[in-house]
Design an enzyme around this catalytic site. Structure first.
Site, PDB file in Angstrom:
ATOM      1  N   ARG A  37       0.826  -1.221   0.000  1.00  0.00           N
ATOM      2  CA  ARG A  37       0.000   0.000   0.000  1.00  0.00           C
ATOM      3  C   ARG A  37       0.856   1.266   0.000  1.00  0.00           C
ATOM      4  O   ARG A  37       0.479   2.276  -0.600  1.00  0.00           O
ATOM      5  CB  ARG A  37      -0.954   0.000   1.201  1.00  0.00           C
ATOM      6  N   LYS A 198     -16.927 -18.879   3.392  1.00  0.00           N
ATOM      7  CA  LYS A 198     -18.351 -18.837   3.731  1.00  0.00           C
ATOM      8  C   LYS A 198     -19.233 -18.192   2.675  1.00  0.00           C
ATOM      9  O   LYS A 198     -18.943 -17.096   2.202  1.00  0.00           O
ATOM     10  CB  LYS A 198     -18.538 -18.068   5.037  1.00  0.00           C
ATOM     11  N   GLY A 355      -8.985  -9.277   0.720  1.00  0.00           N
ATOM     12  CA  GLY A 355      -8.429 -10.122   1.776  1.00  0.00           C
ATOM     13  C   GLY A 355      -7.334 -11.099   1.376  1.00  0.00           C
ATOM     14  O   GLY A 355      -6.262 -10.704   0.942  1.00  0.00           O
ATOM     15  N   GLY A 378     -11.888  -5.132   2.156  1.00  0.00           N
ATOM     16  CA  GLY A 378     -13.325  -4.889   2.298  1.00  0.00           C
ATOM     17  C   GLY A 378     -13.914  -4.008   1.206  1.00  0.00           C
ATOM     18  O   GLY A 378     -15.036  -4.256   0.745  1.00  0.00           O
TER      19      GLY A 378
HETATM   20  C1  3PG Z   1      -8.475  -2.092   5.323  1.00  0.00           C
HETATM   21  O1  3PG Z   1      -7.356  -2.405   5.707  1.00  0.00           O
HETATM   22  O2  3PG Z   1      -9.301  -2.919   4.897  1.00  0.00           O
HETATM   23  C2  3PG Z   1      -8.813  -0.636   5.298  1.00  0.00           C
HETATM   24  O3  3PG Z   1      -7.720   0.125   5.675  1.00  0.00           O
HETATM   25  C3  3PG Z   1     -10.015  -0.335   6.164  1.00  0.00           C
HETATM   26  O4  3PG Z   1      -9.752  -0.618   7.499  1.00  0.00           O
HETATM   27  P1  3PG Z   1     -10.962  -0.878   8.510  1.00  0.00           P
HETATM   28  O5  3PG Z   1     -11.559  -2.197   8.086  1.00  0.00           O
HETATM   29  O6  3PG Z   1     -10.354  -0.892   9.877  1.00  0.00           O
HETATM   30  O7  3PG Z   1     -11.951   0.244   8.326  1.00  0.00           O
HETATM   31 MG    MG Z   2     -10.605  -4.330   6.869  1.00  0.00          MG
END
Ligand code: 3PG
Ligand code: MG
Length: 398
Positions: A37, A198, A355, A378
């Protein structure tokens, strides 16, 4: 996707640019274990610096409840500086108020400051207008380069974007363009390759995606739920039996909409999930009662590979087997290599994210051989669910 400004549309010379980054990187014992990142953010900082902007970098880190020194962004100063060719990075021990203003006021054109963790102020996650105003006081322009946090309607992402002239940074721009090419205006046929454990966490994704793609290949433990729903034996496999009706609904909706669903034809099974255990590869109707399905088998890999060869676009989310535990990484690695090969031959536009997906691609050694690998977890999933991301919506030119 709505139109948005890019940093080339902004006149940044001598201006203070508030740059929302996502420096929420994995850190172990004070060391960054994956700098992706940070590296992908660097071109935006370098471009703004070359144009004489004063760059004020903001980010969240972790999920602190108030001020928590263990979640400080200070340890990121070194890695950030390293990513931008050793250019010094100043640090402000608060992201708003006199402490921040002092450091920002002292910046010269082309210089960079990193502000302390935005989430040390609970107002950040509440999208508080007053907090957004305090942030806005530190800048003349706003650039959002945090696609991976775009699913959060937080002050530095949503409210702040409306207070200053805004634009997408280079990473945000690249993410939006890649995602658009994969799902909004793709070359058909399009395949979605969806794995993970899942069905319940990917329900919205599956429902949305069957209306978008021509082929849906399902792997990972979530495939077990579909197999169970079809009345097949799944032994002691991970399986959400209570989701069987939902799985059948998804299959019916896919069929109605002309989306072909590819479920495993065979499976690699074992007594337990452990590296090097004795495995048995069986046809999908012959999974022993006391065994667990831990990967899809070679026939399934061959079928998905053949279908992929006929596709022009691929969206991939989720590992196909229990890839962290060899030999259950075989299907994931084989498919990753196939995708890399088709992409290199310019036969496939491939976009992956979310993920564990990037870790799975890295395990196969092909993370830089796809058309685009998202930095988002996410946010990538929510985008695959067809949801409007607050961080993207806030940049839309009206
Ligand atoms: C992540 O790593 O998915 C983003 O930086 C968002 O982080 P968070 O899920 O803690 O909001
Ligand atoms: Mg996250």
């Amino acid at each position: 996707m709505a139109r948005f400004h890019t940093i080339d549309d902004l006149d940044v010379a001598g201006k203070r640019v508030l740059l929302r980054a996502d420096l929420n990187v994995p850190v172990k014992d004070g060391k960054v274990t994956d700098a992706t990142r940070i590296e992908r953010l660097a071109p935006t900082i370098e471009s703004l610096a070359a144009k004489g902007a004063k760059i004020v970098v903001m980010s969240h880190f972790g999920r602190p409840k108030g001020v928590d020194p263990s979640q400080s962004l200070r340890p990121l100063v070194g890695p950030l500086s390293q990513a931008i060719g050793g250019k010094p990075v100043h640090f402000a021990s608060d992201c708003i108020g006199p402490e921040a203003a002092k450091v920002v006021d002292a910046l010269k054109p082309g210089e960079v400051v990193l502000l302390e963790n935005l989430r040390f102020h609970p107002e950040e996650e509440k999208n508080d207008p007053g907090f957004a105003k305090s942030l806005a006081a530190l800048g003349d322009l706003y650039v959002d380069d945090a696609f991976s946090a775009a699913h959060r309607a937080h002050a530095s992402i949503a409210a702040l974007a409306h207070l200053l002239p805004n634009a997408a940074g280079k990473l945000m721009q690249a993410e939006l363009e890649a995602l658009g090419a994969a799902l909004e205006h793709p070359a058909h046929p399009v395949m979605a390759l969806i794995g993970g454990s899942k069905v319940s966490t990917k329900l919205d994704l599956l429902k949305f995606i069957i209306g978008k793609v021509d082929q849906l290949a399902i792997g990972g433990a979530m495939a077990n739920t579909f197999l169970y729903a079809q009345g097949r034996p799944v032994g002691r496999s991970l399986c959400e039996k209570e989701m069987a009706d939902t799985a059948r609904d998804i299959l019916a909706a896919a069929e109605k909409g002309g989306c072909t669903v590819i479920l495993p034809d065979d499976a690699v099974t074992a007594d337990k999930l452990e590296a090097g255990v004795v495995t048995r590869t069986v046809g999908i109707n012959a999974v022993p009662m006391d065994a667990m399905i831990l990967d899809i088998g070679p026939d399934s890999v061959a079928r998905i590979s053949a279908a992929l060869a006929e596709c022009k676009t691929l969206v991939w989310n989720g590992p196909i087997g229990a890839f962290e535990t060899p030999p259950f990484d075989r299907a994931t690695v084989a498919l990753a290599k196939k995708v890399a090969e088709l992409t290199s031959a310019k036969k496939l536009l491939s976009v992956a994210g979310g993920g564990d997906t990037v870790a799975a691609l890295a395990a196969a050694g092909v993370e830089d051989k796809l058309s685009y690998v998202s930095t988002a977890g996410g946010a990538f999933l929510e985008w695959l669910e067809g949801k409007e991301l607050p961080g993207v919506a806030a940049l839309a030119v009206r």
